[in-house]
Design a protein around this motif. Structure first.
Motif, PDB file in Angstrom:
ATOM      1  N   UNK A 270       0.095  -7.269 -10.380  1.00  0.00           N
ATOM      2  CA  UNK A 270      -0.369  -7.807 -11.667  1.00  0.00           C
ATOM      3  C   UNK A 270       0.403  -9.075 -12.039  1.00  0.00           C
ATOM      4  N   UNK A 271       1.712  -9.079 -11.780  1.00  0.00           N
ATOM      5  CA  UNK A 271       2.517 -10.270 -12.077  1.00  0.00           C
ATOM      6  C   UNK A 271       2.071 -11.448 -11.210  1.00  0.00           C
ATOM      7  N   UNK A 272       1.778 -11.180  -9.934  1.00  0.00           N
ATOM      8  CA  UNK A 272       1.301 -12.245  -9.043  1.00  0.00           C
ATOM      9  C   UNK A 272      -0.077 -12.732  -9.473  1.00  0.00           C
ATOM     10  N   UNK A 273      -0.928 -11.805  -9.934  1.00  0.00           N
ATOM     11  CA  UNK A 273      -2.266 -12.180 -10.402  1.00  0.00           C
ATOM     12  C   UNK A 273      -2.189 -13.047 -11.653  1.00  0.00           C
ATOM     13  N   UNK A 274      -1.232 -12.746 -12.527  1.00  0.00           N
ATOM     14  CA  UNK A 274      -1.062 -13.561 -13.733  1.00  0.00           C
ATOM     15  C   UNK A 274      -0.649 -14.984 -13.363  1.00  0.00           C
ATOM     16  N   UNK A 275       0.257 -15.103 -12.399  1.00  0.00           N
ATOM     17  CA  UNK A 275       0.666 -16.440 -11.948  1.00  0.00           C
ATOM     18  C   UNK A 275      -0.515 -17.187 -11.337  1.00  0.00           C
ATOM     19  N   UNK A 276      -1.321 -16.472 -10.542  1.00  0.00           N
ATOM     20  CA  UNK A 276      -2.492 -17.096  -9.916  1.00  0.00           C
ATOM     21  C   UNK A 276      -3.494 -17.552 -10.973  1.00  0.00           C
ATOM     22  N   UNK A 277      -3.676 -16.740 -12.005  1.00  0.00           N
ATOM     23  CA  UNK A 277      -4.594 -17.104 -13.095  1.00  0.00           C
ATOM     24  C   UNK A 277      -4.162 -18.406 -13.750  1.00  0.00           C
ATOM     25  N   UNK A 278      -2.869 -18.555 -13.974  1.00  0.00           N
ATOM     26  CA  UNK A 278      -2.357 -19.778 -14.588  1.00  0.00           C
ATOM     27  C   UNK A 278      -2.557 -20.985 -13.677  1.00  0.00           C
ATOM     28  N   UNK A 279      -2.311 -20.806 -12.380  1.00  0.00           N
ATOM     29  CA  UNK A 279      -2.475 -21.915 -11.431  1.00  0.00           C
ATOM     30  C   UNK A 279      -3.931 -22.361 -11.379  1.00  0.00           C
ATOM     31  N   UNK A 280      -4.853 -21.403 -11.413  1.00  0.00           N
ATOM     32  CA  UNK A 280      -6.280 -21.725 -11.307  1.00  0.00           C
ATOM     33  C   UNK A 280      -6.822 -22.416 -12.557  1.00  0.00           C
ATOM     34  N   UNK A 281      -6.012 -22.502 -13.600  1.00  0.00           N
ATOM     35  CA  UNK A 281      -6.422 -23.268 -14.776  1.00  0.00           C
ATOM     36  C   UNK A 281      -6.315 -24.770 -14.524  1.00  0.00           C
TER      37      UNK A 281
END
Length: 505
Positions: A270-281
């Motif tokens: 979940x922590x890695x997914x949150x980081x990925x979500x931010x990058x994809x912005x």
């Protein structure tokens, strides 16, 4: 030569992040914390030697879950322990105090386990102390004037608690204002006193919840027409969707499912997914990676923005539904919206911005300020306006501003509970404060007393009883909310001039 305006601050605190902005030398901008980040995670970690707030505390959620408390804003002013969903840290109601107590545990230098109880208000004070430390870099003084923001739906009690916590942290609070108003003020703080009204839509997507608000700007004054809160739609759903997609790809390669992962490993994904979500912005693609997620196996999934949006498109539809449901409720057509302001970290996602821009093609989309900073920036501008009215040193610089002020409004309706158990709204949600209701009361033939029960948002607010009445009694009920949000409820018998009253502050 014009004197420089005094330094003042705007504060936004959420379930997920905190943010502080400073108004200085005619400009308002966010102040970075000691980690160089412009927002601070709203997590608090306890140990024998320190209380840690921010990124370091958030990073300890996985390694020290018993000593780290996240996301307490939604619990402020509540004594309902069932609202706390964290199974690691126990939560109890504090009898007679209307608050919650959390039990955190940590090891001392001797390896012994220590326990500490901390209330919701104390946790918020620790968070605001962190922002006060950040403010120290901008102003070395005994007084730190600020405007602090709260959700529109916050009750009088919750607003008073926020005010008390901010004062305890060392801030001089000029005003507590609604978050959607602050978001709009970030863009219209120099609005002219025009006789033509503007309708503004503010959409906030936070970490755990979302809000849709319609405001009206007229003659430099802003008022809330309507606001809806959705406690089940937040940016965490997009994070979970991203994590589940990564887990599916991991299962396809290894036959190890999400349910096979330990609780700690799921937290890491979940922590890695949150980081990925931010990058994809900001980027079209990225990798979602976690080392040793299961028995030495690593998770490494290539993720594109298109795949991410496909995995979370159901949540995007809910955003659209919430917006148009409120517009339909208040009778506002989408083409009547002049401005749209996006707030909350979730609105950094490109899919949110594209959808709203496409649906409201005739409106001005205000996205020049990062959505997770816009509320704090607007609050800082409001602080400057308020401070300039009473600060001689700021008078010259403030002349170019046409102050845009919020008309305080009721966050929840105030209603009477009737004899049959039903309720009747007497002061609707969104009523400009101060406001007043007055009406006669008819005494039943076989009764010698009358009971008035007031509710706010469906919860008991005040109770008033008047006894020893007779058939000649001529009763009038008056309910008034002052600008300070103090409620006065009065029952007057005009025949005998007897008065019974109750005050709720």
């Amino acid at each position: 030569m014009a004197a420089k305006s005094k330094t003042c601050f705007g504060i936004s605190f959420g379930n997920t992040n905190l943010c502080i902005a400073v108004h200085k030398d005619g400009k308002a901008d966010v102040v970075a914390n000691d980690s160089g980040e412009r927002t601070t995670p709203a997590a608090v970690n306890f140990s024998q030697h320190e209380i840690c707030v921010g990124l370091h505390a958030k990073n300890r959620l996985l390694s020290l879950p018993n000593a780290t408390v996240p996301s307490v804003k939604r619990l402020l002013g509540s004594d309902d322990a069932s609202k706390w969903t964290n199974s690691v840290i126990s939560c109890d109601s504090v009898e007679g105090q209307g608050t919650l107590s959390f039990t955190v545990s940590y090891e001392n230098n001797n390896g012994q386990t220590c326990e500490k109880k901390v209330t919701t208000e104390q946790l918020l004070t620790h968070q605001l102390n962190k922002l006060h430390e950040t403010a120290l870099n901008q102003r070395q003084d005994e007084i730190y004037p600020c405007v602090i923001t709260v959700p529109f739906y916050f009750t009088v009690k919750q607003r008073e608690l926020v005010l008390g916590c901010a004062k305890e942290a060392g801030f001089h609070v000029l005003r507590v204002i609604n978050e959607p108003t602050a978001a709009a003020l970030a863009y219209v703080h120099k609005a002219e006193a025009s006789t033509t009204s503007k309708t503004i839509l503010v959409y906030r997507l936070g970490g755990e919840s979302s809000d849709v608000t319609v405001l009206q700007l007229l003659r430099g004054q802003m008022s809330v027409i309507a606001s809806d809160h959705n406690s089940s739609l937040g940016g965490n759903l997009w994070t979970t969707g991203c994590a589940k997609y990564a887990a599916q790809e991991f299962k396809r390669k290894t036959r190890i499912s999400w349910d096979d992962l330990s609780k700690r490993s799921r937290g890491k994904v979940l922590a890695a997914a949150e980081r990925a979500k931010h990058v994809l912005s900001t980027m079209e693609s990225c990798n979602c990676s976690v080392e040793s997620v299961h028995e030495g196996l690593d998770l490494n999934v290539a993720l594109t923005r298109a795949r991410f949006e496909m995995a979370t498109q159901g949540h995007l539809l809910r955003v659209k539904e919430d917006i148009f449901d409120l517009l339909e409720k208040v009778g506002v057509h989408k083409d009547q919206i002049h401005m749209i302001v996006l707030s909350g970290g979730g609105c950094r996602m490109v899919s949110i911005q594209k959808m709203i821009s496409a649906e409201f093609s005739k409106a001005e989309l205000c996205n020049g300020i990062p959505p997770d900073e816009v509320i704090a920036v607007g609050a800082a501008w409001q602080a400057e306006v308020l401070l300039s009215r009473g600060a001689a040193g700021a008078e010259e610089d403030s002349k170019h501003l046409q102050p845009t002020v919020e008309l305080p409004a009721l966050s929840k309706e105030i209603a009477l509970k009737l004899k049959d158990g039903s309720t009747e709204a007497i002061l609707p949600k969104g009523s400009a404060v101060p406001c007043r209701f007055e009406a006669p009361i008819t005494l039943a033939e076989d009764k010698s007393s009358v009971q008035v029960l007031l509710l706010q948002g469906g919860e008991p607010l005040a109770k008033l009883v008047m006894k020893d009445l007779d058939e000649n009694s001529n009763l009038t009920l008056t309910v008034e909310v002052s600008e300070e949000r103090t409620l006065h409820c009065q029952c007057l018998d005009k025949t005998s001039n007897r008065v019974e009253s109750v005050v709720v502050t």
